[in-house]
Design a protein around this motif. Structure first.
Motif, short mmCIF file in Angstrom:
data_model
loop_
_atom_site.label_atom_id
_atom_site.label_comp_id
_atom_site.label_asym_id
_atom_site.label_seq_id
_atom_site.Cartn_x
_atom_site.Cartn_y
_atom_site.Cartn_z
N LYS B 85 0.83 -1.20 0.00
CA LYS B 85 0.00 0.00 0.00
C LYS B 85 0.88 1.26 0.00
CE LYS B 85 -3.83 2.20 2.39
NZ LYS B 85 -4.85 2.09 3.43
N ILE B 100 0.64 2.41 -7.96
CA ILE B 100 0.72 2.50 -6.49
C ILE B 100 -0.47 1.74 -5.91
CG2 ILE B 100 0.88 4.06 -4.50
CD1 ILE B 100 2.97 4.93 -6.39
N PRO B 101 -0.25 0.58 -5.32
CA PRO B 101 -1.39 -0.22 -4.85
C PRO B 101 -2.17 0.49 -3.74
CG PRO B 101 0.60 -1.55 -4.91
CD PRO B 101 1.02 -0.13 -5.12
N PRO B 102 -3.51 0.36 -3.78
CA PRO B 102 -4.32 0.93 -2.71
C PRO B 102 -4.43 0.01 -1.50
CG PRO B 102 -5.72 0.12 -4.49
CD PRO B 102 -4.30 -0.13 -4.90
#
Lengths: 95, 505
Positions: B85, B100-102
């Motif tokens: 994250k 950009i991973p949530p």
């Protein structure tokens, strides 16, 4: 040749990948080599053998039909989107 | 020994005694990264400030923590297909260059809960497809034992970082050998757990029926500690198995008297490098001296695992990678000025430009073997052969507790070598692939050196018998010096490597 030029064109269309001329030439020969190689399993006797699609004896694992996880907040949903507008993903005109 | 040379459990001991702080360790690792990463190139993204902040927090809260996890305050790295994250996760692909991973992968969350300090994200073959880390969109990674050679792959950045002291341990993923082969090439320990032992939620999928996540560590104890932290059922990965997870360190007894060990005949064949063959033979002798009962055995279907891997993994990849369409996340092709794309043109260009050659080849291969008229001949046939491989293993495990093989038939390739001949390179995976086809656990650990390059031994067990692997691996390791060797280069200036062969008896 297992895979003709036309086949490759069709497969690239199905996979939605644009290939240029040089790539097509290279892939055509590489994929044919590979297909010929993997075709060697033809000679293995699999009469009356069941396929293995997955390794564990798990089938249809469902969660309960209730709220389990809160959904992602809209800011997170769109933070990686190449195009978005007013809370929607934006794509080229379809109709 | 410098701090960056120590294993996680050695550092944890020093931390517990408060002889050092988490900040000391993070600082030492960051210094090491600055010293060597220009040569090794393990990191795609370095998370320096966040790592120091996390270490500072651990130090501040140390006295308040009741039971301190053995991984608390230990810096680690994650393969760049494991979502983190807020920290860029690229799969070493142009497609995800800015992603950009949530949210974080469950395994990443579990390590964070255990107090791990994330140093950064590690290089890999694009979408984990390859065995050299050369197919990374960004740059190739170099083997710390010989910078002219590859670290293996696809978890090459993970293996190189641990071997070079740029991370104390790392996680990688293994679909066809992608943890074990780089672990062997870099002289460290790497484990592919049983499919279903742990969650793949948040790990970018390649071939879902084969993908696993596992540790790359400096020794067997570290491997057990990391597996302890990341294993267990997760409702977000519906095929992770609800089961009791044992404490894997309880298997580190050092006693293997009477263990029945099978050597797979097909994996000491004419394709095996002569030097590796000799090292492996010595390793077998050591196991016998320790009281194991070793016998040769046969896995006749082993050879078929290479072609069916290429059918099954490509088929599953073609489906999994369909999600990269330039709409919700990832790369999107841009039309020339003044022109517009139709939706289909946008898809085709995005995927044509966003994926590298190896990924395209596999998606096309997978699409073809699943297409009508080919499904029965390739895909369905392969799934049946897979059943035969599983049955072969089952038969062997009626007779043996574990099976052993060299992890690879060859020493690490030179960078640029063989890449033109993909069929040759596929064959180099033939000792690791059968394990994935049957979903079994396997560990690779250092068992000697050839020409100053490390050699790995693979131990394979029945499903969910990770404990037995740790037991045998630990006994071997504690009676051999190989896991204590470190590549002794100091960045570009002084390239002095330890003579591994000098300690090979």
């Amino acid at each position: 040749m297992v895979l003709t030029r036309e086949d490759l064109k069709q497969v690239a269309m199905l996979a939605q990948i644009e290939l240029d001329e040089a790539e097509s030439n290279e892939l055509h020969s590489q994929l044919n080599d590979l297909l010929q190689y993997v075709g060697s399993i033809d000679s293995i006797d699999t009469e009356n053998v069941e396929p293995t699609f997955y390794l564990l004896p798990l089938k249809n694992v469902w969660r309960l039909d209730e709220d389990s996880q809160p959904p992602l907040a809209p800011d997170y949903v769109f933070q990686n989107a190449p195009g978005h507008e007013r809370g929607f993903f934006k794509v080229p005109r379809i109709l | 020994m410098e701090l960056f040379d120590l294993s996680a459990h050695e550092l944890a001991d020093l931390l517990k005694k408060r002889e050092i702080t988490a900040i000391d360790i993070a600082g030492a690792i960051i210094k090491r990264v600055h010293q060597v990463d220009e040569d090794v190139r393990s990191y795609v993204t370095l998370n320096e400030e966040d790592a120091l902040e996390a270490a500072r927090e651990i130090d501040e809260n140390w006295s308040k923590m009741d039971a301190v996890s053995p991984l608390a305050g230990i810096p680690m790295g994650l393969k760049d297909n494991i979502c983190t994250k807020g920290v860029r996760t690229t799969c070493s692909s142009r497609m995800l260059e800015k992603f950009i991973p949530p949210y974080s992968a469950t395994v990443a969350d579990r390590l964070t809960e255990a107090g791990a300090v994330l140093m950064g994200k590690l290089n890999m073959d694009e979408f984990a497809m390859g065995s050299t880390t050369e197919s990374s969109y960004f740059f190739p990674t170099h083997n710390p034992w010989d910078l002219a050679r590859v670290p293996g792959g696809s978890s090459g950045g993970s293996a190189a970082a641990v071997a070079a002291g740029e991370a104390v341990y790392a996680l990688g993923s293994d679909t066809g050998g992608s943890i074990r082969q780089p672990a062997a090439f870099c002289g460290i320990v790497g484990m592919k757990p049983t499919n279903g032992l742990l969650s793949r939620n948040g790990v970018v999928p390649f071939a879902s029926s084969l993908d696993t996540v596992g540790p790359l560590t400096k020794d067997v104890r570290d491997c057990a500690l990391v597996l302890n932290a990341i294993s267990g059922h997760d409702p977000l990965d519906s095929v992770s198995v609800p089961m009791e997870i044992p404490d894997y360190t309880t298997f580190l007894t050092g006693d293997i008297k009477g263990k029945r060990v099978g050597i797979i005949r097909e994996m000491i064949d004419e394709g095996l490098d002569a030097g590796i063959g000799q090292v492996f033979k010595n390793a077998v002798n050591i196991l016998e001296e320790l009281g194991a009962v070793v016998e040769e055995c046969s896995l006749p279907t082993a050879v078929s695992s290479v072609p069916i891997y290429h059918i099954i993994s490509s088929a599953e990849a073609s489906s999994n990678l369909a999600r990269f369409d330039g709409v919700r996340y990832g790369y999107r092709a841009v039309p020339e000025k003044g022109k517009d794309f139709s939706l289909e043109e946008m898809y085709m260009k995005t995927r044509g430009e966003g994926f590298g050659p190896e990924v395209k080849r596999r998606i096309l291969m997978g699409t073809y073997v699943l297409s009508s008229g080919c499904y029965e001949k390739y895909y369905l046939k392969a799934t049946k052969v897979r059943t035969l491989i599983r049955e072969d293993f089952q038969r062997l495990f009626e007779q043996f507790d574990v099976l052993i093989t060299p992890t690879t038939p060859n020493l690490p390739f030179r960078l640029g070598e063989e890449v033109d001949d993909s069929l040759t390179i596929y064959n180099f995976d033939k000792y690791t692939l059968p394990v994935n086809m049957a979903g079994l656990p396997a560990i690779s650990l250092p068992c000697g050196f050839v020409e100053d390059l490390p050699v790995g031994m693979q131990i394979i067990g029945p499903a969910f018998a990770e404990g037995a692997l740790f037991q045998v691996a630990y006994a071997f390791e504690q009676n051999t010096p190989y896991h204590q060797e470190r590549p002794r280069f100091q960045g570009q200036s002084a390239a002095k490597t330890v003579k591994g062969s000098e300690i090979n008896g």
